[in-house]
Design an enzyme around this catalytic site. Sequence first.
Site, PDB file in Angstrom:
ATOM      1  N   ASP A 180     -14.845  -0.254  65.722  1.00  0.00           N
ATOM      2  CA  ASP A 180     -15.749  -1.030  64.876  1.00  0.00           C
ATOM      3  C   ASP A 180     -15.029  -1.132  63.535  1.00  0.00           C
ATOM      4  O   ASP A 180     -15.035  -0.173  62.755  1.00  0.00           O
ATOM      5  CB  ASP A 180     -17.103  -0.335  64.703  1.00  0.00           C
ATOM      6  CG  ASP A 180     -18.076  -1.236  63.983  1.00  0.00           C
ATOM      7  OD1 ASP A 180     -17.686  -1.814  62.943  1.00  0.00           O
ATOM      8  OD2 ASP A 180     -19.216  -1.395  64.448  1.00  0.00           O
ATOM      9  N   HIS A 181     -14.395  -2.267  63.299  1.00  0.00           N
ATOM     10  CA  HIS A 181     -13.481  -2.299  62.144  1.00  0.00           C
ATOM     11  C   HIS A 181     -14.218  -2.175  60.803  1.00  0.00           C
ATOM     12  O   HIS A 181     -13.621  -1.831  59.805  1.00  0.00           O
ATOM     13  CB  HIS A 181     -12.562  -3.522  62.195  1.00  0.00           C
ATOM     14  CG  HIS A 181     -13.222  -4.808  61.795  1.00  0.00           C
ATOM     15  ND1 HIS A 181     -14.103  -5.476  62.602  1.00  0.00           N
ATOM     16  CD2 HIS A 181     -13.129  -5.545  60.665  1.00  0.00           C
ATOM     17  CE1 HIS A 181     -14.519  -6.571  61.984  1.00  0.00           C
ATOM     18  NE2 HIS A 181     -13.935  -6.639  60.804  1.00  0.00           N
ATOM     19  N   HIS A 243     -21.602  -3.639  63.532  1.00  0.00           N
ATOM     20  CA  HIS A 243     -21.252  -3.433  62.128  1.00  0.00           C
ATOM     21  C   HIS A 243     -22.451  -3.035  61.259  1.00  0.00           C
ATOM     22  O   HIS A 243     -22.398  -2.063  60.514  1.00  0.00           O
ATOM     23  CB  HIS A 243     -20.612  -4.697  61.536  1.00  0.00           C
ATOM     24  CG  HIS A 243     -19.452  -5.229  62.339  1.00  0.00           C
ATOM     25  ND1 HIS A 243     -18.544  -4.412  62.959  1.00  0.00           N
ATOM     26  CD2 HIS A 243     -19.052  -6.493  62.604  1.00  0.00           C
ATOM     27  CE1 HIS A 243     -17.623  -5.156  63.573  1.00  0.00           C
ATOM     28  NE2 HIS A 243     -17.918  -6.423  63.383  1.00  0.00           N
TER      29      HIS A 243
HETATM   30  C1  BG6 Z   1     -16.263  -9.618  63.949  1.00  0.00           C
HETATM   31  C2  BG6 Z   1     -17.203 -10.688  64.454  1.00  0.00           C
HETATM   32  O1  BG6 Z   1     -16.557  -8.397  64.560  1.00  0.00           O
HETATM   33  O2  BG6 Z   1     -16.386  -9.494  62.547  1.00  0.00           O
HETATM   34  C3  BG6 Z   1     -16.924 -12.006  63.745  1.00  0.00           C
HETATM   35  O3  BG6 Z   1     -17.037 -10.865  65.857  1.00  0.00           O
HETATM   36  C4  BG6 Z   1     -16.934 -11.828  62.242  1.00  0.00           C
HETATM   37  O4  BG6 Z   1     -17.871 -12.992  64.134  1.00  0.00           O
HETATM   38  C5  BG6 Z   1     -16.050 -10.665  61.827  1.00  0.00           C
HETATM   39  O5  BG6 Z   1     -16.489 -13.029  61.656  1.00  0.00           O
HETATM   40  C6  BG6 Z   1     -16.183 -10.378  60.341  1.00  0.00           C
HETATM   41  O6  BG6 Z   1     -15.223  -9.431  59.967  1.00  0.00           O
HETATM   42  P1  BG6 Z   1     -14.660  -9.379  58.481  1.00  0.00           P
HETATM   43  O7  BG6 Z   1     -13.845  -8.134  58.430  1.00  0.00           O
HETATM   44  O8  BG6 Z   1     -13.860 -10.627  58.276  1.00  0.00           O
HETATM   45  O9  BG6 Z   1     -15.840  -9.346  57.565  1.00  0.00           O
END
Ligand code: BG6
Length: 480
Positions: A180-181, A243
Amino acid sequence: DATIQTQMIIFGGTGDLTHRKLVPALFQLHLHGFLPKDFSLLSIGRRPKTHGEYHQDLLDATKKFSTKAIDDQEFLDFAKAISYFRLDFDNPEDYLRLKQTLEDRTSSDPERSFLFYLAVSPDYFSPIVENLESSGIRALPSLWQRLVIEKPFGQDLDSATLLNESIARVFPEKDIYRIDHYVAKEMIQNINMLRFQNTIFGPVWNRHHIDNVQITVLEKEGVGTRGGYYDHTGALRDMVQNHLLQLLAITAMEPPVSLDADDVRNEKVKVFEALRPFGPEDLSHRLILGQYSGYTQEDKVSEDSTTETLVATKIFIDNERWQGVPFYLLTGKAMKNKTAQITIEFRKSNPYTLDLDNQPNILEIKIQPDEGITLHLNVKKPGVMDQMTMAEMDYCQSCLYLFNSPDSYEKLLLDAMNGDSTLFTRWDELQLTWKYVDSIQSTVNGDRNTLLKPYNVGSFGPEELDRFVDSGASTWWFQN
Ligand code: BG6
């Protein structure tokens, strides 16, 4: 010469994630000297490609997607540790070739380790893992073998359970690293420091002092080229299940007994267990679903799609610390700005000595694009009259450490190689978050058409949002 000890294998080597995130992150780790000794990457794709062509693709992508200046020669030196391997994900014979290649490349002493990274469409998660087993790759003697797996991990609790069963037959839970980044973003990692290393926050981090918490993750972009995936997914599954609920748990959890992976995740699980279930009586005041104008004309999106591109939801955590405190979650695509933040609204103090209209203290944890922490305080307005004004105490991390914040993937890749799974999602966390999101989905289902509110691209979302926050100052703080 077979000296490689840490062998990373990316399935999906020609894909977007590898180009945009994984290789740029590995390059930064290399530049900072964080990659293990004798590290090597075997990047797997379905198209035929020479190593040289592949290195050039990676260089172009790294230059395009890195926030830092890239030196071509430095990158190409690093790329010597990267090889390209053509494989058809469904073909068992290709895995036998892969096994042979791994045996030939890596040192045969049992110090070698394998990090498998699945950066592919979820349809391939199970077939790849099953082939790792049946080809004998899993049985190669090694110090460790770990599996890193991208989202989406299932579409609901049932599909996630099936997927997990097939993976758990091949890898034990301790070796499965579910990404989960968001959890690895700098300011999210900072929440533990802020909460547990400053004595001023501990005593007030509860329902006696906090009126509400707002977690907002907004994006300016629409679905772009991902319509095919997104239209079957929607914002609840794409963002809330993972997230946003992770941010909620990190904000709300009890202090863990240590920062060890399982101690931290045990506390998050307790938060998920305490989520008040969502039922039909909640539809009118605990949920807004929105869809931006023009969404149904996007590429690979169905013309009569009722997929939500925005969700606002009000969550209660039924435990001693948070009873009665609403957590407002909001996420949407095609909004006015890209911004993510957690806002803690404290209860207003009772202005017993001064007949003045004070404001609640606000603590903002800014995740992106700016990284920082802002605390809003009531202070005296300078002058001979007794007047009050708000002051902002601002810690702007992104101003102090210009561009130096590592990308989440640098942290995640390094942790996976070091065997630290604190920032990765454990199966019980996933089960509980899916269960919660499923309860919203099943409540909504029949009513999607009536529930879905339109909003304009580049706006603050549907107008219903204005009345959604119904406690404290009754405002969404991200708009201020
Ligand atoms: C991803 C989603 O996990 O996170 C995307 O699948 C989303 O839809 C993205 O755009 C957003 O990540 P960040 O790091 O750019 O805010």
